[in-house]
Design an enzyme around this catalytic site. Structure first.
Site: not given
Ligand code: AMP
Length: 215
Positions: A13, A88, A123, A156, A167
């Protein structure tokens, strides 16, 4: 044009949101990216969420909602946006349109878990521009360095295997129910996330174009 890209960890995404935002000239909103910046800069919020994010858990709903509200108020969002990483949880899904207005399309990129684990364990990310590379599928031109910034790539913390598994668990438990929620509201298009980046972009673009024709 307001689009949401949903998907589990490693569904692509982030990559697709960036491409789609450029293609349709709308803003790219990644709550994860905003939170990672806060962590790097060691702001109050950054310090608060560091542990949660490194473990692969979700930050509190209210914090994610506040971050989105702030971001949406910026000028580049006027023409529309792609939301990447929000909503989320069911609570975030229920409040979404109240915060950002009517959503045109929700696109769910689906990928089986086995695939995600394989994808994410190789990655690497550029710490400067967040471009993604993969040891197997998408190597940088110069090994270990970003093609665009020439900065050394890093893995990361939340891409490490144990965190990836957590996750995935969090995704199935908390995020997957919102796929059904939007499906019941007839807002969802599901796209198979396995394949070439270009092919998947085309499928998403077709779904977006169709929405534009419907408007
Ligand atoms: P992402 O880059 O979208 O994979 O997000 C990385 C991390 O940020 C996630 O594993 C969560 O810990 C946190 N995070 C990002 N967006 C949200 C959200 N809408 N609600 C809660 N945690 C979030």
């Amino acid at each position: 044009m307001k689009i949401v890209l949903l998907g589990g960890p490693g569904a692509g995404k982030g990559t697709q949101s960036k491409i789609i935002s450029e293609k349709f000239q709308i803003a790219h909103i990644s709550t994860g990216e905003i939170l990672r910046r806060a962590m790097e800069q060691q702001t109050e919020i950054g310090k608060q969420v560091e542990h949660i994010m490194n473990e692969g858990n979700l930050v509190p709903d209210q914090l994610a909602i506040d971050i989105l509200k702030d971001r949406i108020a910026q000028k580049d969002c006027e023409r529309g946006f792609v939301l990447d990483g929000f909503p989320r949880t069911l609570k975030q899904a229920e409040i979404l349109e109240e915060v950002v207005g009517k959503i045109d399309k929700i696109i769910y990129i689906s990928v089986p878990d086995e695939y995600v684990i394989k994808r994410m364990s190789g990655r690497y990310t550029c710490p400067q521009c967040e471009a993604m590379y993969h040891m197997e599928y998408n190597r940088p031109e110069r090994s270990g360095y970003c093609n665009l910034c020439n900065v050394e790539l890093v893995q990361r913390e939340d891409d490490r295997i144990r965190t990836v598994q957590n996750r995935l668990r969090v995704f199935h438990e908390l995020t997957k129910p919102i796929v059904d929620y939007f499906e019941n509201k007839n807002m969802l298009v599901e796209i198979n996330g396995i394949g070439e980046i270009n092919t998947i972009t085309n499928l998403i673009a077709m779904a977006v174009d169709q929405t534009q024709q419907e408007v």
